[in-house]
Design a protein around this motif. Structure first.
Motif, PDB file in Angstrom:
ATOM      1  N   GLY A 191       0.886  -1.332  -0.134  1.00 51.47           N
ATOM      2  CA  GLY A 191       0.467   0.636  -0.427  1.00 51.47           C
ATOM      3  C   GLY A 191       1.149   1.556   0.011  1.00 51.47           C
ATOM      4  N   PHE A 192       0.307   1.974   0.225  1.00 58.87           N
ATOM      5  CA  PHE A 192       1.628   3.199   0.806  1.00 58.87           C
ATOM      6  C   PHE A 192       1.209   3.781   2.054  1.00 58.87           C
ATOM      7  CE2 PHE A 192       0.096   2.887  -4.542  1.00 58.87           C
ATOM      8  CZ  PHE A 192       1.149   3.602  -4.826  1.00 58.87           C
ATOM      9  N   VAL A 193       1.830   4.761   2.393  1.00 58.90           N
ATOM     10  CA  VAL A 193       2.221   5.758   3.687  1.00 58.90           C
ATOM     11  C   VAL A 193       2.216   7.010   3.276  1.00 58.90           C
ATOM     12  CG1 VAL A 193       2.661   3.094   5.212  1.00 58.90           C
ATOM     13  CG2 VAL A 193       4.248   4.773   3.913  1.00 58.90           C
ATOM     14  N   LYS A 194       1.785   8.325   4.478  1.00 58.81           N
ATOM     15  CA  LYS A 194       2.338   9.451   4.364  1.00 58.81           C
ATOM     16  C   LYS A 194       2.921   9.753   5.272  1.00 58.81           C
ATOM     17  CE  LYS A 194      -0.160  13.646   3.202  1.00 58.81           C
ATOM     18  NZ  LYS A 194      -1.103  13.693   2.437  1.00 58.81           N
ATOM     19  N   ILE A 195       3.926  10.673   5.558  1.00 58.80           N
ATOM     20  CA  ILE A 195       4.846  10.362   6.238  1.00 58.80           C
ATOM     21  C   ILE A 195       4.398  11.663   7.077  1.00 58.80           C
ATOM     22  CG2 ILE A 195       7.463  11.614   6.949  1.00 58.80           C
ATOM     23  CD1 ILE A 195       7.031   8.391   5.477  1.00 58.80           C
ATOM     24  N   HIS A 196       3.639  12.088   7.937  1.00 56.34           N
ATOM     25  CA  HIS A 196       3.407  13.362   8.825  1.00 56.34           C
ATOM     26  C   HIS A 196       4.589  14.120   9.643  1.00 56.34           C
ATOM     27  CE1 HIS A 196       3.038  11.056  12.575  1.00 56.34           C
ATOM     28  NE2 HIS A 196       1.831   9.882  12.477  1.00 56.34           N
ATOM     29  N   ALA A 197       5.836  13.123  10.209  1.00 57.16           N
ATOM     30  CA  ALA A 197       7.016  13.212  10.546  1.00 57.16           C
ATOM     31  C   ALA A 197       7.744  13.777  10.116  1.00 57.16           C
ATOM     32  CB  ALA A 197       6.754  13.642  12.030  1.00 57.16           C
ATOM     33  N   GLU A 198       8.857  14.561  10.141  1.00 54.04           N
ATOM     34  CA  GLU A 198      10.509  13.635   9.289  1.00 54.04           C
ATOM     35  C   GLU A 198      10.656  13.060   9.912  1.00 54.04           C
ATOM     36  OE1 GLU A 198      14.010  16.332   7.878  1.00 54.04           O
ATOM     37  OE2 GLU A 198      14.117  15.538  10.086  1.00 54.04           O
ATOM     38  N   THR A 199      10.959  11.873   9.178  1.00 51.95           N
ATOM     39  CA  THR A 199      11.996   9.977   9.725  1.00 51.95           C
ATOM     40  C   THR A 199      13.096   9.789   9.158  1.00 51.95           C
ATOM     41  OG1 THR A 199      11.186   8.449  10.397  1.00 51.95           O
ATOM     42  CG2 THR A 199      10.126   9.064   8.312  1.00 51.95           C
ATOM     43  N   ALA A 200      13.631   9.598   9.507  1.00 49.96           N
ATOM     44  CA  ALA A 200      14.951   8.108   9.969  1.00 49.96           C
ATOM     45  C   ALA A 200      14.517   7.261   9.021  1.00 49.96           C
ATOM     46  CB  ALA A 200      16.018   8.333  10.299  1.00 49.96           C
ATOM     47  N   VAL A 201      15.280   6.298   8.056  1.00 49.79           N
ATOM     48  CA  VAL A 201      14.880   5.408   7.398  1.00 49.79           C
ATOM     49  C   VAL A 201      16.726   4.174   8.203  1.00 49.79           C
ATOM     50  CG1 VAL A 201      15.039   3.591   4.970  1.00 49.79           C
ATOM     51  CG2 VAL A 201      14.259   6.115   5.124  1.00 49.79           C
ATOM     52  N   TYR A 202      15.351   3.128   8.195  1.00 52.69           N
ATOM     53  CA  TYR A 202      16.399   2.366   9.502  1.00 52.69           C
ATOM     54  C   TYR A 202      17.035   0.651   8.402  1.00 52.69           C
ATOM     55  CZ  TYR A 202      15.304   5.430  13.149  1.00 52.69           C
ATOM     56  OH  TYR A 202      15.087   6.081  14.198  1.00 52.69           O
ATOM     57  N   PRO A 203      18.102   0.161   8.884  1.00 54.39           N
ATOM     58  CA  PRO A 203      18.403  -0.901   8.319  1.00 54.39           C
ATOM     59  C   PRO A 203      17.549  -2.157   8.330  1.00 54.39           C
ATOM     60  CG  PRO A 203      20.065  -0.083   9.402  1.00 54.39           C
ATOM     61  CD  PRO A 203      19.053   0.908   9.679  1.00 54.39           C
ATOM     62  N   TYR A 204      16.695  -2.225   9.514  1.00 52.27           N
ATOM     63  CA  TYR A 204      15.759  -3.573   9.471  1.00 52.27           C
ATOM     64  C   TYR A 204      14.673  -2.742  10.201  1.00 52.27           C
ATOM     65  CZ  TYR A 204      19.220  -4.012  13.913  1.00 52.27           C
ATOM     66  OH  TYR A 204      19.691  -3.571  14.696  1.00 52.27           O
ATOM     67  N   ALA A 205      14.042  -3.695  10.588  1.00 53.51           N
ATOM     68  CA  ALA A 205      13.085  -3.499  11.979  1.00 53.51           C
ATOM     69  C   ALA A 205      13.350  -3.181  13.152  1.00 53.51           C
ATOM     70  CB  ALA A 205      11.550  -4.502  11.277  1.00 53.51           C
TER      71      ALA A 205
END
Length: 339
Positions: A186-200
């Motif tokens: 699906g799709f998600v909309k970012i509502h606050a600036e967030t970093a991208v991480y290498p794993y959950a």
């Protein structure tokens, strides 16, 4: 070449020489001062077929003749065994009664292969293992221990016998920190600036780029961790936490269908086709052309086609019965070819 064929060839070579010539050390021959009497005294040889433990594999063969006659071994083939030793073989009948013992060894069966597979990431998580044994002997497979993963289930026979056909056992694992996964996209909309991480569940990252508020991203997996957190995968080894996003239908980024697409270039069909993607991989289908993912189909799978669409740019789509739309470039062997 079969062993007996080689043996016959060797005996044939001996036949071309004088019978009084010296023979190999393991052959019993008449002494220099003794002459074999031919066609006078009846002789009988029993040929025994034994396994390595001395058990009879089949009833003994009987070879009848007369002393001095040449011995001809029978052609014997015992399924699952090969000949490894002959005891008591002579070129001629030398006594009224004698025995020859043929010893066989059990052939090796085809291997049993064991794979450890990450059920969510759809990839191997370890080196494949192989076991082999003699035909008909039992095997038992146990699940390998994979650090950081928990075993979910297995597919294949964990016990059985080695046969002439290779076997495969798959063990499916899941990350030990993952409670539940959802492969729907699906799709998600970012509502606050967030970093991208290498794993959950990661707390640090080497990715420098941050996702900005208001942007929309496609997701490929949603994971609920054992600690209750939920994470979304937005790319290979790229994860963001649910606390920084909200679900959206993705209308901001979806391509729009050409004007008149449905009305002008749509027709019903009754065809079959074969999915052509990447061997052993699956390709996504869509709710509608250019829409969101619906499900997946497997490379090589035969599917039923019920509708054909072609947009103004020449892109062809087919509707797969009960499975959504797939671009025509992923289909081959249409039957009938034209409709």
């Amino acid at each position: 070449m079969h062993f007996f064929d080689r043996l016959k060839g060797m005996l044939a070579d001996l036949n071309s020489s004088d019978p009084t010539d010296d023979l190999a050390p393991d052959a019993v021959t008449a002494s220099e001062d003794q002459t074999l009497t031919t066609n006078q005294t009846a002789a009988l040889i029993l040929v025994h077929h034994l396994d390595a433990d001395g058990h009879e594999l089949q009833a003994p063969d009987m070879i009848a003749g007369q002393i001095g006659d040449e011995i001809h071994l029978p052609d014997v083939s015992i399924a699952g065994y090969h000949l490894v030793n002959i005891d008591g073989l002579t070129r001629w009948f030398t006594a009224p009664q004698a025995r020859i013992v043929l010893t066989y060894e059990r052939q090796a069966g085809q291997p049993v292969w064991v794979y450890a597979y990450d059920i969510d990431q759809r990839q191997l998580i370890g080196i494949p293992m192989m076991s082999r044994g003699k035909l008909g002997t039992p095997y038992q497979v146990t699940a390998p221990t994979v650090a950081g993963f928990k075993l979910l289930r297995s597919v294949g026979d964990l016990t059985g016998e080695y046969t002439t056909t290779s076997k495969t056992v798959l063990f499916f694992y899941r990350n030990q920190n993952w409670q539940q996964t959802d492969l729907s996209t699906g799709f998600v909309k970012i509502h606050a600036e967030t970093a991208v991480y290498p794993y959950a569940g990661a707390t640090t990252t080497n990715y420098l780029t941050k996702l900005q508020a208001g942007t929309v991203f496609k997701t490929y997996m949603r994971v609920q961790l054992t600690n209750g957190e939920t994470w979304y995968m937005v790319g290979d080894d790229q994860w963001i936490p649910e606390s920084h996003v909200q679900l959206t239908d993705g209308d901001e980024v979806l391509l729009k269908l050409p004007t008149g697409y449905t009305a002008q270039n749509k027709r019903q069909v009754r065809q079959t086709g074969i999915v052509s993607f990447v061997p052993n991989k699956r390709v996504h289908t869509y709710i509608a052309p250019y829409g969101r993912y619906l499900t997946t189909v497997t490379h090589g799978e035969t599917v039923q086609l019920t509708e054909r669409l072609a947009d103004d740019n020449g892109v062809v789509w087919y509707h797969i019965q009960d499975k959504g739309y797939l671009p025509g470039r992923y289909l081959t062997n249409l039957n009938p070819p034209h409709q």
